[in-house]
Design a protein around this motif. Sequence first.
Motif, mmCIF file in Angstrom:
data_model
loop_
_atom_site.group_PDB
_atom_site.id
_atom_site.type_symbol
_atom_site.label_atom_id
_atom_site.label_comp_id
_atom_site.label_asym_id
_atom_site.label_seq_id
_atom_site.Cartn_x
_atom_site.Cartn_y
_atom_site.Cartn_z
ATOM 1 N N LEU A 1 -6.468 14.351 24.037
ATOM 2 C CA LEU A 1 -5.630 14.785 22.701
ATOM 3 C C LEU A 1 -4.731 16.184 22.981
ATOM 4 N N ALA A 2 -4.845 17.048 24.071
ATOM 5 C CA ALA A 2 -3.921 17.850 24.613
ATOM 6 C C ALA A 2 -2.624 17.239 24.756
ATOM 7 N N LEU A 3 -2.554 16.227 25.591
ATOM 8 C CA LEU A 3 -1.545 15.366 26.012
ATOM 9 C C LEU A 3 -0.820 14.822 24.793
ATOM 10 N N LEU A 4 -1.756 14.168 23.771
ATOM 11 C CA LEU A 4 -0.907 13.424 22.567
ATOM 12 C C LEU A 4 -0.289 14.553 21.751
ATOM 13 N N GLY A 5 -0.909 15.690 21.698
ATOM 14 C CA GLY A 5 -0.251 16.862 21.001
ATOM 15 C C GLY A 5 0.988 17.279 21.386
ATOM 16 N N ILE A 6 1.065 17.328 23.025
ATOM 17 C CA ILE A 6 2.363 17.904 23.526
ATOM 18 C C ILE A 6 3.489 16.780 23.568
ATOM 19 N N PHE A 7 2.956 15.383 23.543
ATOM 20 C CA PHE A 7 4.010 14.271 23.357
ATOM 21 C C PHE A 7 4.570 14.351 21.812
ATOM 22 N N MET A 8 3.576 14.513 20.964
ATOM 23 C CA MET A 8 4.249 14.458 19.624
ATOM 24 C C MET A 8 5.174 15.730 19.142
ATOM 25 N N ALA A 9 4.983 16.846 19.960
ATOM 26 C CA ALA A 9 5.824 18.162 19.770
ATOM 27 C C ALA A 9 7.200 17.897 20.330
ATOM 28 N N VAL A 10 7.265 17.083 21.825
ATOM 29 C CA VAL A 10 8.629 16.706 22.017
ATOM 30 C C VAL A 10 9.090 15.532 21.436
ATOM 31 N N VAL A 11 8.562 14.681 21.014
ATOM 32 C CA VAL A 11 9.083 13.730 20.087
ATOM 33 C C VAL A 11 9.694 14.346 18.657
ATOM 34 N N GLY A 12 8.737 15.174 18.126
ATOM 35 C CA GLY A 12 9.311 16.156 16.839
ATOM 36 C C GLY A 12 10.504 16.809 17.022
ATOM 37 N N LEU A 13 10.589 17.745 18.393
ATOM 38 C CA LEU A 13 11.641 18.475 18.628
ATOM 39 C C LEU A 13 13.176 17.590 18.930
ATOM 40 N N ILE A 14 13.001 16.581 19.639
ATOM 41 C CA ILE A 14 13.921 15.884 19.946
ATOM 42 C C ILE A 14 14.520 15.018 18.631
ATOM 43 N N TRP A 15 13.750 14.928 17.658
ATOM 44 C CA TRP A 15 14.040 14.048 16.196
ATOM 45 C C TRP A 15 14.580 15.294 15.651
ATOM 46 N N PHE A 16 14.442 16.417 15.522
ATOM 47 C CA PHE A 16 14.834 17.681 14.969
ATOM 48 C C PHE A 16 16.156 17.998 15.346
ATOM 49 N N LEU A 17 16.400 17.853 16.861
ATOM 50 C CA LEU A 17 17.547 18.008 17.214
ATOM 51 C C LEU A 17 18.578 16.991 17.305
ATOM 52 N N LEU A 18 18.232 15.975 16.924
ATOM 53 C CA LEU A 18 19.158 14.766 16.952
ATOM 54 C C LEU A 18 19.379 14.574 15.065
ATOM 55 N N SER A 19 18.867 15.328 14.353
ATOM 56 C CA SER A 19 19.171 15.124 12.913
ATOM 57 C C SER A 19 20.212 16.166 12.441
#
Length: 107
Positions: free
Chosen positions: A89-107
């Motif tokens: 669950l911790a690794l999934l949370g980190i993965f989702m945070a990284v994907v969210g950050l990349i999506w935020f920066l590219l938008s």
Amino acid sequence: MGPDHWSRSRGDKNRESVEYYRDRSHAPGVREGGGPRNHYCMACDGVIPTDQSGDSCPHCGKKIEGETRRYFNWVEIDQTPPSDRKLQLALLGIFMAVVGLIWFLLS
């Protein structure tokens, strides 16, 4: 079984295995017939029903510990240990945070 059956044609090659299973047939719970989906006590080799309530062997009283169960001819870990679940669950949370950050920066 005839004399040509594979179990007879091997002669004494599987004698140790046959003796082991004959001995197992006298273990507590086995001689009474056992039941479906039972596992063995690690201490006394007695048969324990999977749906048994309590956390100790009904034959020797030794506490059943851990998630590992020894069945007729295999050992099975049928539940994910809680510590692994937390890590996943911790690794999934980190993965989702990284994907969210990349999506935020590219938008």
